[in-house]
Design a protein around this motif. Structure first.
Motif, short mmCIF file in Angstrom:
data_model
loop_
_atom_site.label_atom_id
_atom_site.label_comp_id
_atom_site.label_asym_id
_atom_site.label_seq_id
_atom_site.Cartn_x
_atom_site.Cartn_y
_atom_site.Cartn_z
N PRO A 95 8.67 3.41 -57.20
CA PRO A 95 10.04 2.95 -56.84
C PRO A 95 10.59 3.91 -55.73
O PRO A 95 10.25 5.19 -55.76
N LEU A 96 11.27 3.48 -54.96
CA LEU A 96 11.83 4.26 -53.92
C LEU A 96 13.18 4.91 -54.10
O LEU A 96 13.92 5.32 -53.27
N VAL A 97 13.65 4.55 -55.36
CA VAL A 97 14.71 4.96 -55.88
C VAL A 97 14.52 5.78 -57.11
O VAL A 97 13.71 5.54 -57.51
N ASP A 98 15.63 6.49 -57.80
CA ASP A 98 15.51 7.30 -58.83
C ASP A 98 15.67 6.63 -60.11
O ASP A 98 16.50 6.71 -60.79
N MET A 99 14.68 5.75 -60.38
CA MET A 99 14.73 4.80 -61.46
C MET A 99 13.52 4.78 -62.01
O MET A 99 12.32 4.53 -61.35
N ASP A 100 13.14 4.95 -63.20
CA ASP A 100 12.00 5.02 -64.07
C ASP A 100 11.50 3.59 -64.51
O ASP A 100 12.43 2.72 -65.15
N VAL A 101 10.65 3.14 -64.19
CA VAL A 101 9.79 1.98 -64.46
C VAL A 101 9.71 1.61 -65.87
O VAL A 101 9.74 0.37 -66.49
N LYS A 102 9.43 2.73 -66.75
CA LYS A 102 9.46 2.63 -68.03
C LYS A 102 10.80 2.31 -68.95
O LYS A 102 10.73 1.62 -70.05
N ILE A 103 11.81 2.48 -68.06
CA ILE A 103 13.33 2.41 -68.81
C ILE A 103 13.98 1.14 -68.36
O ILE A 103 14.50 0.35 -68.83
N LYS A 111 14.35 -2.47 -65.70
CA LYS A 111 13.77 -3.58 -65.39
C LYS A 111 13.19 -3.72 -63.95
O LYS A 111 14.04 -3.27 -63.23
N LEU A 112 11.88 -4.07 -63.43
CA LEU A 112 11.70 -4.13 -62.26
C LEU A 112 12.37 -4.78 -61.33
O LEU A 112 12.84 -4.38 -60.16
N PRO A 113 13.22 -5.98 -61.77
CA PRO A 113 13.92 -6.68 -60.73
C PRO A 113 15.21 -5.63 -60.07
O PRO A 113 15.85 -5.75 -59.16
N ASP A 114 15.58 -5.23 -61.46
CA ASP A 114 16.70 -4.09 -61.25
C ASP A 114 16.44 -2.89 -60.31
O ASP A 114 17.24 -2.58 -59.40
N ILE A 115 15.34 -2.44 -60.39
CA ILE A 115 14.84 -1.37 -59.33
C ILE A 115 14.78 -2.05 -58.05
O ILE A 115 14.96 -1.40 -57.06
N ALA A 116 13.99 -3.28 -57.88
CA ALA A 116 14.19 -3.70 -56.56
C ALA A 116 15.31 -4.23 -55.89
O ALA A 116 15.48 -3.71 -54.64
N MET A 117 16.07 -4.79 -56.83
CA MET A 117 17.57 -4.81 -56.28
C MET A 117 18.16 -3.55 -55.74
O MET A 117 18.95 -3.55 -54.75
N ARG A 118 18.15 -2.50 -56.55
CA ARG A 118 18.68 -1.14 -56.13
C ARG A 118 18.08 -0.77 -54.79
O ARG A 118 18.80 -0.38 -54.03
N GLU A 119 16.60 -0.90 -54.50
CA GLU A 119 16.27 -0.50 -53.46
C GLU A 119 16.55 -1.34 -52.26
O GLU A 119 16.79 -0.72 -51.18
N ILE A 120 16.78 -2.71 -52.31
CA ILE A 120 17.29 -3.25 -51.39
C ILE A 120 18.62 -2.92 -50.89
O ILE A 120 19.03 -2.78 -49.71
N ALA A 121 19.59 -2.72 -52.01
CA ALA A 121 20.98 -2.39 -51.54
C ALA A 121 21.02 -1.17 -50.99
O ALA A 121 22.11 -1.05 -50.18
N GLU A 122 20.28 -0.38 -51.41
CA GLU A 122 20.12 1.21 -50.68
C GLU A 122 19.48 1.24 -49.29
O GLU A 122 19.41 1.96 -48.49
N GLY A 123 18.89 -0.05 -48.80
CA GLY A 123 18.36 -0.10 -47.56
C GLY A 123 17.21 0.46 -47.75
O GLY A 123 16.17 0.89 -46.45
N LYS A 124 16.32 0.85 -48.68
CA LYS A 124 14.90 1.50 -48.85
C LYS A 124 14.01 0.28 -48.78
O LYS A 124 12.78 0.70 -48.24
N VAL A 125 14.29 -0.89 -48.88
CA VAL A 125 13.16 -2.04 -48.80
C VAL A 125 13.77 -3.02 -47.88
O VAL A 125 14.78 -3.55 -48.13
#
Length: 74
Positions: A41-49, A51-65
């Motif tokens: 993940p390109l943001v500080d979120m653990d994939v074990k905790i 959900k992957l779509p939440d991580i992806a959404m956060r990455e996009i929102a922060e401009g990392k993806v």
């Protein structure tokens, strides 16, 4: 961005793709696939905790993806 609600994160991510919901869904889908295959993940979120779509959404929102970073892999 930790204190933002899901709706606020989604609004920021949508704004990053010029309010194109189809493009946002496609970008999230592709990033979830990458994360599922072991991409870090390109943001500080653990994939074990989280959900992957939440991580992806956060990455996009922060401009990392961005779309270009996904297109380059094809």
């Amino acid at each position: 961005m930790d204190t933002l609600r899901t709706e606020e994160i989604a609004a920021k991510a949508l704004k990053r793709v010029h309010n194109d919901r189809y493009l946002l869904a496609s970008l999230i889908f592709e990033r979830v696939r990458e994360l599922g295959e072991g991409a870090k993940p390109l943001v500080d979120m653990d994939v074990k905790i989280h959900k992957l779509p939440d991580i992806a959404m956060r990455e996009i929102a922060e401009g990392k993806v961005e779309l270009t970073s996904i297109e380059d892999k094809e």
